[in-house]
Design a protein around this motif. Structure first.
Motif, short mmCIF file in Angstrom:
data_model
loop_
_atom_site.label_atom_id
_atom_site.label_comp_id
_atom_site.label_asym_id
_atom_site.label_seq_id
_atom_site.Cartn_x
_atom_site.Cartn_y
_atom_site.Cartn_z
N SER A 116 1.54 38.80 -11.09
CA SER A 116 2.24 38.05 -12.68
C SER A 116 2.24 37.06 -12.04
N VAL A 117 0.79 36.46 -12.02
CA VAL A 117 0.74 34.63 -11.08
C VAL A 117 1.07 33.65 -12.36
N PHE A 118 1.80 33.25 -12.12
CA PHE A 118 2.22 31.44 -13.04
C PHE A 118 0.51 30.61 -12.71
N PRO A 119 -0.26 30.07 -13.99
CA PRO A 119 -1.11 29.42 -13.90
C PRO A 119 -0.19 27.57 -14.45
N ASP A 120 0.86 28.23 -14.51
CA ASP A 120 1.57 26.25 -14.75
C ASP A 120 2.82 26.84 -14.06
N PRO A 121 3.35 26.89 -12.71
CA PRO A 121 4.61 26.58 -12.16
C PRO A 121 5.57 25.64 -12.61
N LEU A 122 6.85 26.31 -12.94
CA LEU A 122 7.31 25.35 -12.46
C LEU A 122 8.40 25.66 -11.68
N PRO A 123 9.49 24.18 -11.22
CA PRO A 123 10.58 24.32 -10.27
C PRO A 123 11.06 25.23 -9.98
N ILE A 124 11.48 26.12 -8.80
CA ILE A 124 12.98 26.98 -8.85
C ILE A 124 13.72 27.17 -9.20
N VAL A 125 14.15 25.80 -9.94
CA VAL A 125 15.52 25.72 -10.30
C VAL A 125 15.65 24.05 -10.52
N GLU A 126 16.69 24.60 -11.98
CA GLU A 126 16.46 23.07 -12.91
C GLU A 126 17.83 23.00 -13.31
N ILE A 127 18.17 21.38 -12.95
CA ILE A 127 19.45 21.28 -12.47
C ILE A 127 19.80 20.18 -13.62
N LEU A 128 21.16 20.08 -14.56
CA LEU A 128 21.19 18.57 -15.49
C LEU A 128 22.44 18.48 -15.11
N ALA A 129 22.32 17.27 -14.66
CA ALA A 129 23.75 17.01 -14.17
C ALA A 129 23.84 15.08 -14.16
N ALA A 130 25.14 14.60 -14.58
CA ALA A 130 26.13 13.35 -15.12
C ALA A 130 24.59 12.49 -14.30
N GLY A 131 24.31 11.43 -15.44
CA GLY A 131 23.09 10.48 -14.71
C GLY A 131 21.86 11.15 -14.69
N HIS A 132 21.14 12.52 -15.06
CA HIS A 132 20.23 12.94 -13.71
C HIS A 132 19.70 14.13 -15.29
N GLY A 133 18.98 13.47 -16.58
CA GLY A 133 18.68 14.41 -17.39
C GLY A 133 17.60 14.87 -16.94
N HIS A 134 16.37 15.01 -18.79
CA HIS A 134 15.61 15.46 -18.58
C HIS A 134 13.92 14.88 -19.20
N ARG A 135 13.07 15.25 -17.87
CA ARG A 135 11.89 14.69 -17.74
C ARG A 135 11.12 14.02 -19.26
N LEU A 136 11.15 15.65 -20.16
CA LEU A 136 11.32 15.25 -21.22
C LEU A 136 12.59 15.54 -22.18
N SER A 137 13.33 14.73 -23.29
CA SER A 137 14.33 15.00 -24.09
C SER A 137 13.92 16.64 -24.89
N SER A 138 15.34 17.15 -24.73
CA SER A 138 15.01 18.11 -25.08
C SER A 138 16.10 18.88 -24.73
N GLY A 139 16.75 20.43 -25.54
CA GLY A 139 17.96 20.79 -25.34
C GLY A 139 17.96 22.42 -24.21
N ARG A 140 16.35 21.91 -24.08
CA ARG A 140 16.03 23.39 -23.13
C ARG A 140 16.71 22.64 -21.13
N LEU A 141 16.50 24.38 -20.54
CA LEU A 141 17.24 24.63 -19.75
C LEU A 141 16.27 23.45 -18.85
N ILE A 142 14.63 23.82 -18.88
CA ILE A 142 14.11 23.36 -18.55
C ILE A 142 13.63 21.80 -17.93
N ALA A 143 12.37 20.76 -16.50
CA ALA A 143 12.39 19.69 -17.44
C ALA A 143 12.96 19.15 -16.87
N THR A 144 13.72 19.30 -16.53
CA THR A 144 14.23 18.56 -15.58
C THR A 144 14.40 17.22 -14.58
N HIS A 145 15.06 16.29 -14.78
CA HIS A 145 14.60 15.03 -13.24
C HIS A 145 14.97 16.12 -11.60
#
Length: 707
Positions: A40-69
């Motif tokens: 399985s090849v991922f044409p739109d790969p994601l970072p291998i880890v996503e982290i939310l922390a106080a002061g460090h939120g999403h790049r695109l506001s959402s309730g998802r686990l992904i797209a974190t700064h």
């Protein structure tokens, strides 16, 4: 084996290959996974880890686990591969110099299975001058992918499991775009913000859903099968990322579980583990995960020969044991070939109200006037191992132990012990709590020769505890981990002690528990007509030899109803209840026939058998249900007919026997009391046709063997 090439590297084991890429301005991304010939090849790969922390939120506001700064800010430092005792490990080190957060991404595979274990360790660098407050950390995140560089989320279905008390293992299939429809988000240049999210609550890890699922594409010949290894709070989600889908797996989060973890400089946090299997078909994925579970579970002699168990509770004594009631049951169980006899709840109660009095775990003097040893000795003298029900994680509000232990031994919030349905919860981070419960186990083993414990867990504490924790969710996570470590300690101390995991039936069927327990109760369902779907679905969440599906035949039942009961437990852990002592000889002989057939045909092969579902994963009201076990010598298939209005020919799909000539024979029930079910095997199609009569609840188990 590892190879490095500029800003890409790959990790290859005998069963799996992962390819990564990175640069000085981009995070490490997983770009493909290959298991055998399936890639399985991922044409739109994601970072291998996503982290939310106080002061460090999403790049695109959402309730998802992904797209974190933080996920996008972490950069490659180095990676290291190692091999030890058949375990292949890859560690990828990442860092964000601005936030002082460092991450080690851990990947493991085990010789004999292509299933991948993934978890993350997050560190607040020793050079940091402040704290990091974690709010969520993924254990795994990646796309759905495709065999080539294109992606199509429309090609995928998701299979997920609804669980509840008395209704466990209810699998359903949904097309992914029913959750994530096409919205033409390319017109605004942003990804969607929605995700389909499944979460647990409290410590009933499977009380409403399962920490596992399946992503399947018949169009692409790709299947992802995943599970989260945690006995508490977890979350998994799927959504859209570019043209591809994505899957993110995690333990507790701030939004879902009141979880925060504060890291001071130099401190670290490790996520719960997630397991991911890639295959070209559902059957292959289930096989690889089954092998992984066997490789990684706690070694135990019972794993190699799962013994036949009788428990006095279900539709029998129902928590009201006495010497007078138990002795005839012990005799009856021994006569039919039972190997372990378990005395269930109520054995400690003198009040007649056993529920709120749990916790002291001393036998009742009124229930057993000649002493509890009379009952336990009778079990041993009848040639069986004695077992006992205990609920070790709680103390009843009316138990004298509730006032003997200090408040710090219990889960608490805002200065109050957490109380649920007249029980307090022990905090297994507390040495006082652990020492008390260990002492109980020691005493019962020493005084009564207990060789089997049924550990039950009938209440859940909600969000957790705020004692000595950064948040309620943090306290609960560490308590859950401490409980697992305590179970590990019991196995070290008593290596032959058999442990059953029961949580109001199947409310905690997660792999953190399953990897440590030899037996797993699958339900408290007391209607034998409803149990077949639970029994057939059980090997998706556990190993078949762990699956304790109740059979509770009674003297008031017909021979067909007794046989249907017994077939419900036949292809798992043989788990019997019912008033055997009240049965006529003909009825009792049917139980003997079932146990003899189990010991001859199932017990020797089930520790290596692979489950399969000839009519697919069952739905709750399916009129025909089936479950199979495939072994190196033969296969066994149980078929249930559930009050069919007219006769039906069931089509059982058995693709691994296609083009083979088969001999098909009924193995239980057999005899003049039971009409035969005609069968026809089509080698060309790989289909076994089975005639099922109309009316009533009926079942047969067949043996299939190549000629």
């Amino acid at each position: 084996m590892e190879r490095t090439n500029n800003q890409a590297f790959e990790w290859e084991t005998p069963d799996l290959k992962l390819e990564f890429r990175h640069s000085g301005s981009t995070p490490v991304e997983l770009v493909s996974v290959q298991a055998g010939n399936t890639k399985s090849v991922f044409p739109d790969p994601l970072p291998i880890v996503e982290i939310l922390a106080a002061g460090h939120g999403h790049r695109l506001s959402s309730g998802r686990l992904i797209a974190t700064h933080l996920g996008a800010s972490l950069r490659y430092r180095h990676h290291e591969a190692a091999i030890s005792n058949g375990v292949y490990r890859l560690t990828v080190s990442l860092a964000d110099p601005e936030s002082h957060i460092e991450v080690e991404a851990h990947y493991e595979t085990f010789a004999g299975s292509s299933t991948l274990r993934s978890y993350m360790t997050v560190v607040n660098a020793p050079t940091s001058d402040g704290t990091v407050v974690l709010e969520s950390v993924t254990s795994w995140v990646a796309g759905f992918g495709s065999p080539n560089t294109s992606a199509d989320i429309n090609a995928w279905d998701v299979l997920e499991c609804d669980n509840e008390w008395l209704g466990e293992g209810r699998w359903k299939r949904t097309h992914v775009t029913d959750y994530v429809p096409e919205m033409h988000e390319y017109l605004i240049g942003h990804n969607q913000r929605y995700s389909h999210t499944v979460v647990s609550a409290g410590t009933w890890s499977t009380g409403s859903g399962a920490p596992m699922g399946v992503l399947e594409s018949a169009q692409l010949d790709l299947v992802w099968l995943f599970q989260i290894e945690h006995n508490g709070a977890w979350r998994w989600e799927i959504g859209k990322n570019g043209n591809d889908g994505y899957l993110a797996l995690s333990g507790p989060t701030n939004n879902d579980h009141s979880w925060e973890k504060i890291l001071h400089p130099g401190e670290a946090f490790t996520t719960v583990s997630a397991d991911i299997t890639l295959a070209s078909s559902f059957g292959q994925a289930a096989e690889q995960l089954t092998k992984y579970r066997r490789i990684t579970r706690t070694p135990h002699v019972d794993n190699r020969k799962p013994q036949v168990i009788f428990n006095d509770y279900m539709n029998t004594i129902n928590g009201d044991p006495t010497t007078e009631k138990l002795l005839p049951l012990i005799t009856g169980a021994a006569e039919v070939g039972v190997e372990v006899f378990v005395v269930d709840c109520g054995w400690y109660d003198d009040t007649g109200n056993w529920w709120p009095s749990v916790g002291e775990w001393k036998p009742s003097k009124t229930r057993f006037p000649n002493g509890f040893g009379e009952v336990m000795n009778a079990i041993v003298e009848a040639g069986m191992k004695p077992g006992l029900w205990v609920e070790p994680e709680v103390i009843g509000v009316l138990s004298p132990v509730a006032s003997q232990l200090s408040d710090s031994a219990f889960l608490s919030r805002h200065g109050h012990r957490v109380e649920e349905q007249q029980r307090y919860f022990l905090d297994f981070r507390s040495s006082e709590a652990r020492e008390y419960v260990t002492g109980v186990v020691d005493r019962l083993v020493k005084d009564y020769g207990v060789a089997y414990f049924k550990f039950d867990y009938n209440v859940s504490p909600g969000s957790g505890t705020d004692i000595d924790s950064d948040s309620c969710g943090d306290g609960l996570l560490e308590h859950n981990r401490a409980y697992s470590k305590w179970i590990d300690g019991l196995h070290e101390k008593y290596p032959n002690l058999i442990l059953e995991n029961c949580s109001s039936g199947g409310m905690r069927m997660d792999y953190a528990q399953l990897s440590r327990f030899q037996v797993q109760s699958t339900s408290d369902q007391q209607d034998f007509r409803l149990y077949p779907t639970i029994a057939a679905a059980a090997p998706m969440q556990m190993l078949p030899e762990q699956a304790a599906n109740w059979a509770y035949p009674q003297s008031t039942m017909s021979q067909e109803e007794i046989a249907t009961n017994l077939n419900t437990t036949f292809l798992g852990r043989f788990f019997l209840s019912g008033y055997i002592n009240r049965m006529e000889e003909q009825q009792k002989n049917l139980i003997v026939q079932a146990i003899d057939a189990y010991k001859k045909l199932v017990q020797p092969v089930i520790p290596n058998a692979i489950p399969f579902w000839p009519t697919g994963l069952p739905h709750w009201d399916d009129p025909v249900v089936s479950l199979g076990l495939r072994t190196g010598e033969y296969s066994l298939i149980t078929v249930w007919g559930r009050s069919l209005p007219q006769p039906q020919i069931a089509q059982l799909n058995i693709p691994f026997y296609r083009e083979d000539e088969l001999e098909v024979s009924a193995v239980f029930p057999i005899g003049e009391d039971f009409a035969s079910w005609p069968t026809h095997w089509s080698a060309k199609q790989g289909i076994l046709s089975v005639f099922i009569p109309a009316g009533g609840y009926v079942s047969r188990t067949f043996r299939l063997e190549t000629k």
